[in-house]
Design an enzyme around this catalytic site. Structure first.
Site, PDB file in Angstrom:
ATOM      1  N   CYS A  18      18.814 -59.500  18.296  1.00 10.89           N
ATOM      2  CA  CYS A  18      17.441 -59.015  18.509  1.00 10.89           C
ATOM      3  C   CYS A  18      16.875 -58.535  17.184  1.00 10.89           C
ATOM      4  CB  CYS A  18      17.469 -57.884  19.532  1.00 10.89           C
ATOM      5  SG  CYS A  18      15.977 -56.866  19.560  1.00 10.89           S
ATOM      6  N   TRP A  19      15.628 -58.876  16.916  1.00  4.83           N
ATOM      7  CA  TRP A  19      14.973 -58.545  15.636  1.00  4.83           C
ATOM      8  C   TRP A  19      14.225 -57.214  15.728  1.00  4.83           C
ATOM      9  CZ3 TRP A  19      10.306 -61.362  12.975  1.00  4.83           C
ATOM     10  CH2 TRP A  19      10.429 -61.310  11.578  1.00  4.83           C
ATOM     11  N   GLU A  20      14.232 -56.598  16.900  1.00  4.08           N
ATOM     12  CA  GLU A  20      13.426 -55.395  17.137  1.00  4.08           C
ATOM     13  C   GLU A  20      11.951 -55.698  16.848  1.00  4.08           C
ATOM     14  OE1 GLU A  20      14.712 -51.985  14.838  1.00  4.08           O
ATOM     15  OE2 GLU A  20      15.754 -51.161  16.551  1.00  4.08           O
TER      16      GLU A  20
ATOM     17  N   VAL B 215      17.888 -58.362  10.529  1.00  2.00           N
ATOM     18  CA  VAL B 215      17.907 -59.038   9.242  1.00  2.00           C
ATOM     19  C   VAL B 215      16.476 -59.152   8.746  1.00  2.00           C
ATOM     20  CG1 VAL B 215      20.068 -60.270   9.563  1.00  2.00           C
ATOM     21  CG2 VAL B 215      17.985 -61.221  10.520  1.00  2.00           C
TER      22      VAL B 215
END
Ligand SMILES: Cc1cc2nc3c(=O)[nH]c(=O)nc-3n(C[C@H](O)[C@H](O)[C@H](O)COP(=O)(O)OP(=O)(O)OC[C@H]3O[C@@H](n4cnc5c(N)ncnc54)[C@H](O)[C@@H]3O)c2cc1C
Ligand code: SF4
Ligand code: SF4
Lengths: 136, 625
Positions: A18-20, B215
Site C-alpha cells: 500500500c502506498w498510503e 516507496v
C-alpha cells in the site's frame, strides 16, 4: 481493498504493497476507511482524515498529531469547473486538414502554445542545429 | 480453466496503461483519428491509476513562452546538464515545444493552476515548475481520456504484446487478464501505445515490514512498460540510468517546493553546510564541464541532481549524518507553513501521516532527509526507456525511422516513462508525449503500414496457457506446502520479489551498499537473475491477486536484467550519486559520450549492446549553446 464476507467489512488485503495514497479513502462514499501510519515507523495516536467533494470542487483535510499540538484544518480546490464539463469531445470538433496532418502541430496548436498567434518552435526558427559529438 | 476469453477486435489504437502518458495518447488520438477505434487497457482504475494517483502539487515541466519565460532549447540544456550530457535532445526539444499547449488545456479543463498575483503569470515554484492544486489532476485527465476512447477496460493487467504473424517485428495488439474476474483479454490492434509506467521495487527499499509499500515511486509501477517492450524485442536505451532521490526520511515527501519555493536548505547533523566540501574531489571524477560550482553560481546553471546526492552520501558516510532540511526559518511564516503541509497532502499524504505520528513540527525542528533506493523510469530526473524515433524536422538520421515516438518494433509506440532519453518530462511532458505518439500512430495507420496484420490462434492460446501457469502450478503442488508459504516446488510472488530486491541491491548498486557495484558484482547478479528467471517458470499463485503479483514480478525481472546489462556495458561512473562502478570510478567522455542501446532477442534471451551517437543542439553560430 476487499470485503470480508463474514465481518462484512472492507479490508486491505496487502498492507505492505500500500502506498498510503488515500485513493480508497477518498473514493469511499460512506467515509468508512481510515488510515493509520505504518507500524514500522509511525507511532500510534495520530490521524489524517479527508473529505473530497466533486460537486463543490474542494477537498478538506484534518491533521492531528500524536501529542495533540498540531491540529490543522486545510482546504484546497480540486477543480475550477463543473466536473468534467469543460473537456471537449474531439469526435465533434472540425477534423484536421491534410496540411495539419503533415505538420508538427497537435490539437489546438499553434494557438495553445502561447495563446496568441505565435507559431511552433523549430530548429530553424530558434537558429539551432543538431550536431554529433561533445559540444557544450 | 473456468476463465472466459474475451476478444476485442479491430482496434486501431490500443493504449496499454493509462497514466499521464496513456491518457494523453487516448485523448489526442480521437482528434487525428475521429473514426478510429481507440481502446484503453489499464491495470487499475483509470481515475486514480499511476504515479499521479494522489495528485501533484506542481507541474514540473512548463516553459512559459507565453509569459516570455523560457524557450524549448533552454529546457533541453537544463535536462542535458542535469543528466551529465546523456539525453535525446531531439525528443526533449520536441516535447518542450508542445508542453505548454498541454498545460493550457489542463487549465481550461478545470485544473486549478496558481497565479502570481503581481504578474498574472502562473505561480512559479522554480524555473520549470508551476504550482497547482492538483489533488484531482489524475481524475481530470482521466475524464479527457474517457471522452475520447471507445472503450476503457479497467483492471486489466497487460502481460504481453501480440506480434503480427504475417510480418516480422510488427506489433498486433496485447493480451492480459482481469485482476478481479480472472478473465483472459485479447486486444487485436493495429498499433499499441505503451504507457505502463516505470519501475519501483526492483531494488530493496529502505522501508521494511508493513511499511514496505511506502516507496517513492508508486508500488504498482511494476516496470511493465519495459517488461512488455523488452519481451517484444524493442531496443532499449539508458537503462543503467537509475535514479536515487534525496527525500524526507521514511515518508518520501517531496522536497522541490521546500527548496525552490519555501527556500529551505540542507545541513549536516552538526548544523554545517556540507555540499561544497565534496565538490573539489568530485570535480576530479567528473571533470569541470559537468561540475563547476563557480560557473553555476554566476550563471544559475544547475548542479546535476546526482552530484548533489553524491555530496549527501559522502557526508553521511563520513559520520556526520543525518542530513536535515532546515525548515525552522521558513516555517515561522504561517503562510509558508500552510503551503508546506498542502504540498504533502496534494501529492504524498504519507509524509503528513508520518509527521503527525512522530510529532514533527517543522517550525521547531528540522526534519531528516535521506537518499532513497534506486528507481528505473524515464520521465523524472532520469531517462530510461525504449529507443524511439524522433520527429522528422528535428531528428538526425540515427534517431529517425518514420514515426515520432515509435520504438524499433513497428506499430509499437511509447509515452512517458516508456520512452528513453527524455528525462524531466514529468507529468505534463508525459501527457504531451502521449499526444505526440497518438498523432504518429494515426499517421502510421493512414499510411497503410498496418495492413494485413494476422494473429494466429496458436499465439493467443500459447499466451493464455503461459499467463495462467502460476495458478496451475499452485494447484498441482499445494499439498506439499510444508508450513505457511514454504514449498519445495515453487516460490510465491512475494518470495520472488524479495529475492529480486536483495540481489539487485547487493549486486546492482542499491542503497545498502551505498550504490556501489563493479563488473564482477554485475556478472554475479546477472547469473543469479538467470536462475531467478528459471524459478519464475515455477512460480505459484494461490489466486488471481497473486497472479497479478506474479506477472508484475516477471516484468520487474525483465527490467532488472536490462538494468544490469546496461550498467555492465557502460564502463564508467557517469552519474556519481545515482550509482558507482568501483572498477571505473571516473567519468570517461572519450569512450562513453554516447547513449547505450540494447536488444534482448525474444527467442533466445540473448542481449546485444551497442553505442549510439549523442547529438546536441547547438546554435547556428557554433558558440557554446
Ligand atoms: C512521488 C512522485 C512525485 C512526483 N512529482 C511530480 C511533480 O511534482 N510534478 C510533475 O509534473 N510530475 C511529478 N512526478 C512525475 C509524474 O508523476 C510522472 O512523470 C508521470 O506520471 C509518468 O507518466 P507515465 O504515463 O509514464 O506513468 P504513470 O502515470 O505512472 O502511468 C502508468 C500507468 O500504467 C498502468 N499500468 C502499469 N502496469 C500495467 C500493466 N501491466 N497493464 C496495464 N496497465 C498497467 C498503471 O496502472 C498506470 O495507470 C512525480 C512522480 C512521483 C511518483
Ligand atoms: S491507500 Fe492507496 S495504495 Fe493503500 S489501499 Fe488505499 S488505494 Fe490502495
Ligand atoms: S462503504 Fe466504502 S469501504 Fe465499504 S465497500 Fe463501499 S467504498 Fe468500500
Amino acid at each position: 481493498m476487499h470485503i470480508d464476507p463474514t465481518l462484512r467489512r472492507a479490508y486491505n488485503i496487502e498492507p505492505n504493497m500500500c502506498w498510503e495514497c488515500y485513493s480508497c479513502v477518498k473514493a469511499c462514499p460512506m467515509d468508512a476507511i481510515d488510515v493509520r501510519g505504518y507500524a514500522d515507523f509511525a507511532p500510534l495516536g495520530h490521524s489524517v482524515r479527508v473529505q473530497r467533494d466533486e460537486e463543490k470542487g474542494v477537498i478538506a483535510w484534518r491533521i492531528k498529531s500524536r501529542n495533540g499540538e498540531t491540529d490543522l484544518n486545510l482546504l484546497a480546490p480540486i477543480t475550477t469547473k463543473p466536473w468534467g464539463k469543460a473537456i471537449p469531445q474531439l469526435k465533434d470538433e472540425a477534423g484536421p486538414t491534410q496540411e495539419e496532418r503533415d505538420s508538427q502541430l497537435l490539437f489546438n496548436e499553434p494557438k495553445y502554445i502561447r495563446m496568441d498567434d505565435g507559431d511552433i518552435h523549430t530548429l530553424e526558427s530558434a537558429g539551432l542545429k543538431m550536431k554529433s559529438g561533445v559540444y557544450y | 480453466m473456468a476463465y472466459k476469453t474475451i476478444v476485442e477486435d479491430n482496434i486501431d489504437i490500443l493504449v496499454a496503461g493509462a497514466g499521464l502518458g496513456g491518457t494523453g495518447a487516448a485523448f489526442e488520438a480521437r482528434y487525428w483519428g475521429q473514426d478510429k477505434k481507440i481502446v484503453i487497457a489499464e491495470k487499475a482504475n483509470i481515475d486514480r491509476s499511476g504515479a499521479v494517483a494522489q495528485g501533484l502539487y506542481a507541474i514540473n515541466c512548463y516553459m512559459g513562452t507565453r509569459f516570455g519565460e523560457n524557450n524549448p532549447e533552454d529546457h533541453v540544456r537544463y535536462a542535458r546538464i542535469d543528466l551529465m550530457g546523456m539525453v535525446r535532445e531531439d525528443l526533449l526539444f520536441d516535447m518542450a515545444r508542445h508542453v505548454d499547449s498541454t498545460v493550457h488545456q489542463f487549465e481550461e479543463w478545470g485544473l486549478p493552476i496558481m497565479r502570481d498575483p503581481k504578474t498574472g503569470a502562473y505561480q512559479r515554484e522554480g524555473r520549470w515548475q508551476i504550482m497547482i492544486h492538483g489533488e484531482s489532476y489524475k481524475p481530470i485527465v482521466a475524464e479527457a481520456a474517457k471522452k475520447s476512447a471507445d472503450k476503457v477496460f479497467n483492471r486489466i493487467c497487460v502481460t504481453h504484446l501480440l506480434m503480427d504473424d504475417a510480418k516480422e517485428n510488427r506489433v498486433a495488439g496485447a493480451v492480459g487478464f482481469n485482476v478481479r474476474t480472472g478473465n483472459y483479454h485479447v486486444f487485436k490492434a493495429k498499433t499499441v501505445i505503451v504507457g505502463a509506467g516505470g519501475a519501483s521495487n526492483i531494488f530493496r527499499p529502505r522501508s521494511v515490514g508493513e511499511g514496505a509499500g511506502r516507496v517513492w515511486y508508486a508500488p504498482w509501477s511494476s516496470g511493465s512498460a519495459y517488461g512488455l517492450m523488452i519481451q517484444a524485442g524493442a531496443k532499449m536505451t539508458q537503462m543503467e540510468n537509475r535514479i536515487v532521490l534525496a527525500r524526507f526520511k521514511d515518508g518520501y515527501g517531496p522536497v522541490g517546493a521546500y527548496f525552490l519555493h519555501l527556500k529551505t536548505y540542507t545541513q549536516n547533523a552538526y548544523g554545517e553546510e556540507y555540499e561544497s566540501k565534496w565538490f573539489p574531489e568530485l570535480q576530479k571524477m567528473v571533470g569541470k564541464e559537468y561540475l563547476d560550482p563557480e560557473a553555476s553560481h554566476l550563471t544559475h546553471r544547475p548542479i546535476p541532481t546526482c552530484l548533489r546526492n553524491h555530496a549527501l552520501i559522502c557526508e553521511v558516510n563520513a559520520g556526520r549524518g543525518p542530513i536535515h532540511m532546515v525548515t525552522m526559518e521558513a516555517f515561522q511564516d504561517p503562510h509558508l507553513e500552510e503551503i508546506g503541509w498542502h504540498n504533502f497532502l496534494g501529492m504524498t499524504v504519507g509524509q503528513a501521516v508520518l509527521w503527525a505520528a512522530t510529532d514533527v513540527n517543522p517550525k521547531y525542528e528540522n526534519p531528516e532527509l535521506t537518499t532513497s533506493e534506486p528507481y528505473v523510469m524515464g520521465s523524472h530526473a532520469t531517462g530510461s526507456g525504449a529507443w524511439c524515433s524522433g520527429p522528422e524536422d528535428v531528428s538526425p538520421p540515427e534517431y529517425f525511422w518514420g514515426y515520432n515516438r515509435m520504438t524499433t518494433v513497428e506499430g509499437l509506440f511509447g509515452a512517458g516513462d516508456a520512452v528513453g532519453g527524455t528525462p524531466h518530462a514529468f507529468s505534463s511532458g508525459s501527457f504531451t508525449e502521449g499526444r505526440l505518439a497518438a498523432k504518429a500512430a494515426c499517421k502510421y495507420i493512414d499510411d497503410g503500414k498496418a495492413e494485413g496484420i494476422r494473429v494466429s490462434q496458436e499465439q493467443i492460446d500459447r499466451r493464455k496457457a503461459e499467463i495462467y501457469k502460476p495458478l496451475e502450478h499452485y494447484k498441482i503442488f499445494r499439498n506439499e506446502i510444508v508450513a505457511g508459504d514454504v514449498n519445495p516446488n515453487y516460490i510465491n510472488p512475494r518470495q520472488g520479489l524479495d529475492r529480486l530486491q536483495k540481489l539487485m541491491d547487493e549486486y546492482g548498486g542499491g542503497a545498502t551498499v551505498n550504490y556501489m557495484t563493479n563488473d564482477k558484482l554485475l556478472n554475479i547478479g546477472l547469473k543469479k537473475l538467470k536462475t531467478l528467471e528459471e524459478d519464475l517458470d515455477k512460480i505459484g499463485a494461490e489466486n488471481i491477486h497473486e497472479l497479478l503479483r506474479a506477472w508484475e514480478l516477471k516484468h520487474r525481472v525483465l527490467t532488472s536484467e536490462s538494468v544490469l546489462q546496461h550498467t555492465l556495458f557502460r564502463k564508467e561512473t557517469r552519474w556519481p550519486g545515482y550509482y558507482y562502478r568501483g572498477d571505473a570510478m571516473k567519468l570517461d567522455d572519450e569512450n562513453w559520450h554516447v547513449l547505450t542501446v540494447s536488444r534482448r532477442d525474444p527467442e533466445t534471451g540473448e542481449y546485444t549492446m551497442e553505442k549510439a551517437p549523442l547529438y546536441h543542439l547547438v546554435s547556428e553560430s557554433e558558440e557554446a549553446a
